[in-house]
Design an enzyme around this catalytic site. Structure first.
Site, PDB file in Angstrom:
ATOM      1  N   CYS A   1       0.849  -1.185   0.000  1.00 27.09           N
ATOM      2  CA  CYS A   1       0.000   0.000   0.000  1.00 27.09           C
ATOM      3  C   CYS A   1       0.890   1.242   0.000  1.00 27.09           C
ATOM      4  CB  CYS A   1      -0.908   0.010   1.228  1.00 27.09           C
ATOM      5  SG  CYS A   1      -0.021   0.238   2.796  1.00 27.09           S
TER       6      CYS A   1
ATOM      7  N   GLU B   1       0.617   0.889  16.751  1.00 26.89           N
ATOM      8  CA  GLU B   1      -0.296   1.979  16.389  1.00 26.89           C
ATOM      9  C   GLU B   1      -1.174   2.354  17.576  1.00 26.89           C
ATOM     10  OE1 GLU B   1      -3.880   3.002  13.214  1.00 26.89           O
ATOM     11  OE2 GLU B   1      -2.436   1.426  12.705  1.00 26.89           O
TER      12      GLU B   1
END
Length: 291
Positions: free
Chosen positions: A12, A133
């Site tokens: 990505c 994250e």
């Protein structure tokens, strides 16, 4: 056996950006040596191994704070998963050069959370426990309420004023909405800011679209990759049998004779050459060929 390539595949944009940032550091454009990573720059062992072999030191530890304590000079690379402002401040205090490879989608979530906290919102954050994250988001403020699953939602602190739910960018978008509906029964005024990144969502939607068309979904990606795990879970929760492999060698652990049609998908941090190797290995079974 028919093989279906479930697109999109390959890195990505966030992974490409992170890798390019490390490449620039190795080229000496913006880095003083030694070069350290605060954990894995992306969750793929092959990518990280390649950087190790080129001299990047990958730090390990229970937290980014713990990792930082191990170094006093050189350059640190903040991984694609991001880090809190406290980590950046601590790095600057230590005199370290900082290269930020945070994915733009993660940065957007950080900005959203800060904005809502400043506006007086109670912020609920849905993310995997101990994921980098999640660590970065929770490091913004101790006021953020962490939701790791849908168990014991009634025991969470209840915000009487404005409240919002947001999420780790690589979760299942369907699970985010399911969790939101459950939380709204407890906190009716709860708002939702669904923050699933485009690459994660498109891959999940592509897998769901194969329901009734494939007998098995082969998910290619690192076991550390949350978006890869979510692809497998998405398939299974939509009635598609699924397995996850890191590479072609692991296919030897499975019997594919019961399956007529096999779909192949991959996490957003899985290199295309590994995906192609898996497809080629599947194609070699019973002399099949990929579509």
């Amino acid at each position: 056996m028919k093989i279906i390539k479930i697109e999109p595949q390959g890195f990505c944009g966030g992974v490409v950006y992170a890798i390019n940032m490390v490449e620039k550091a190795l080229a000496g454009e913006n880095a003083t040596k030694p070069i350290y990573m605060l954990g894995n720059v992306v969750h793929n062992k092959n990518v990280v191994r390649a950087f190790r072999e080129r001299g990047v030191i990958v730090l390990e530890g229970a937290s980014r704070d713990e990792m930082l304590e191990k170094i006093d000079s050189g350059t640190i690379i903040i991984t694609a998963h991001g880090a809190s402002d406290k980590i950046r401040k601590r790095a600057r205090e230590k005199g370290l050069n900082i290269i930020d490879a945070t994915c733009r989608h993660v940065t957007k979530t950080h900005e959203l959370v800060k904005e809502k906290l400043s506006a007086g919102y109670g912020v609920y954050y849905y993310g995997k426990k101990n994921h980098p994250e999640t660590e970065g988001i929770l490091g913004i403020s101790s006021a953020i309420i962490h939701v790791s699953d849908d168990n014991n939602l009634d025991k969470l602190p209840k915000c009487e004023g404005k409240a919002i739910l947001t999420n780790q960018t690589t979760m299942s978008y369907l699970e985010v909405y399911r969790l939101y509906e459950k939380l709204r029964r407890i906190i009716p005024h709860l708002e939702l800011a669904e923050e699933i990144c485009d690459a994660t969502r498109r891959r999940q939607e592509a897998v769901i679209a194969q329901k009734g068309k494939i007998d098995l979904c082969v998910v290619v990606g690192d076991t550390l990759s949350n978006n890869t795990r979510m692809l497998k879970e998405t398939a299974e929760k939509n009635g598609i049998k699924a397995i996850q492999v890191e590479g072609a060698a692991e296919l030897d652990n499975y019997d594919f004779s019961p399956y007529e049609t096999v779909g192949v998908t991959a996490g957003a941090s899985t290199p295309k050459n590994i995906i192609n190797d898996v497809i080629a290995a599947l194609a070699a079974i019973k002399n099949t060929s990929p579509n």
